[in-house]
Design an enzyme around this catalytic site. Structure first.
Site, PDB file in Angstrom:
ATOM      1  N   ASP A 299     -28.856 -10.301  36.111  1.00 32.95           N
ATOM      2  CA  ASP A 299     -28.035  -9.701  37.171  1.00 32.95           C
ATOM      3  C   ASP A 299     -28.949  -8.992  38.173  1.00 32.95           C
ATOM      4  OD1 ASP A 299     -25.947 -10.316  35.469  1.00 32.95           O
ATOM      5  OD2 ASP A 299     -25.892  -8.283  34.638  1.00 32.95           O
TER       6      ASP A 299
HETATM    7  N1  URA Z   1     -26.757  -9.604  30.054  1.00 39.95           N
HETATM    8  C1  URA Z   1     -26.280  -8.936  31.111  1.00 39.95           C
HETATM    9  O1  URA Z   1     -25.230  -8.312  31.039  1.00 39.95           O
HETATM   10  N2  URA Z   1     -26.991  -8.964  32.252  1.00 39.95           N
HETATM   11  C2  URA Z   1     -28.158  -9.629  32.375  1.00 39.95           C
HETATM   12  O2  URA Z   1     -28.752  -9.616  33.449  1.00 39.95           O
HETATM   13  C3  URA Z   1     -28.646 -10.319  31.253  1.00 39.95           C
HETATM   14  C4  URA Z   1     -27.929 -10.293  30.105  1.00 39.95           C
END
Ligand code: URA
Length: 239
Positions: free
Chosen positions: A104
């Site tokens: 993310d």
């Molecule tokens: N899980 C998440 O919630 N975000 C990420 O970026 C990677 C794994």
């Protein structure tokens, strides 16, 4: 290696864009194993077939592999209509690379970038269950029963998640932190499973994938993977 579309192989070798390469093929200037190929679709094996353009052999696209310690606010897609900073912009290479899976925008840490689509498909395929470890800072004190639930797997819209390994790194009234290892790659999985057990995430960092770690690499820095690391990734995704 699997067969690939001829225009994709030409573009990867730096001839031109895929669309222009299609035109080039249709104009009869491309030969595969000495025979003119002027119809589409056409498929080739870039490791075995001899491909020429205007009679000159094309340079095979070099496979490149990078490890980036992604900063916050940087995204893992190659196109962003909102014009945000992209992980591919931080890594210096002339090859057309992409991220292996996604972190993310708010997540920091380990992301691999490469132009090896076959390895990418394997690393992101659920059948190989590649271990991914995250360090999560959480608001408030984590309870034992929340840890038990995370370890067993929780129900999300897609079904029950697999078991997770959880290690408590810090447990305070105001803030806790854990190290969690999962083997799936559902969208925003860590944030969602933590939310499911009633925990809110302050920060999330991926620290390792398989045996690869971000240790020694500052946030925003990248390095090439060593041959041993690439071999490791191929080994853990072989049938
Ligand atoms: N899980 C998440 O919630 N975000 C990420 O970026 C990677 C794994």
């Amino acid at each position: 290696m699997a067969e690939q579309r001829l225009q994709k192989v030409l573009a990867a070798a730096g001839i031109d864009s895929r669309r222009k390469c299609e035109e080039l093929i249709l104009s009869g200037e491309v030969r595969v194993n000495r025979k003119v190929v002027d119809e589409l679709p056409a498929f080739v094996d870039p490791e075995k077939d001899i491909i020429t353009v205007y009679g000159k052999k094309i340079r095979a696209a070099q496979k490149v592999y990078f490890l980036l310690n992604k900063p916050k606010g940087v995204i893992c897609t190659n196109r962003d209509p909102r014009g945000r900073k992209k992980a591919i912009d931080i890594v210096h290479t002339n090859e057309r690379i992409f991220c292996v899976g996604r972190l993310d925008a708010d997540t920091t840490g380990l992301i691999i970038l490469t132009n090896d689509s076959e390895l990418t498909n394997r690393l992101t395929h659920p059948r190989y269950g590649i271990a991914k470890t995250y360090v999560v800072r959480i608001n408030g004190e984590i309870a034992g029963e929340q840890v038990v639930k995370l370890k067993k797997g929780v129900w999300l819209a897609e079904g029950k998640t697999g078991r997770a390994s959880v290690k408590i790194l810090k447990r305070r009234h105001t803030e806790s932190s854990i190290e969690i290892t999962i083997r799936q790659g559902l969208n925003r999985q860590v944030r969602r499973i933590l939310a499911r057990v009633g925990l809110s995430v302050k920060s999330l960092t991926r620290t390792s994938l398989g045996k690869l770690t971000v240790r020694g690499l500052g946030v925003g820095k990248s390095r090439t993977l060593t041959r041993v690391e690439v071999a490791h990734l191929k080994k853990i995704t072989s049938d």
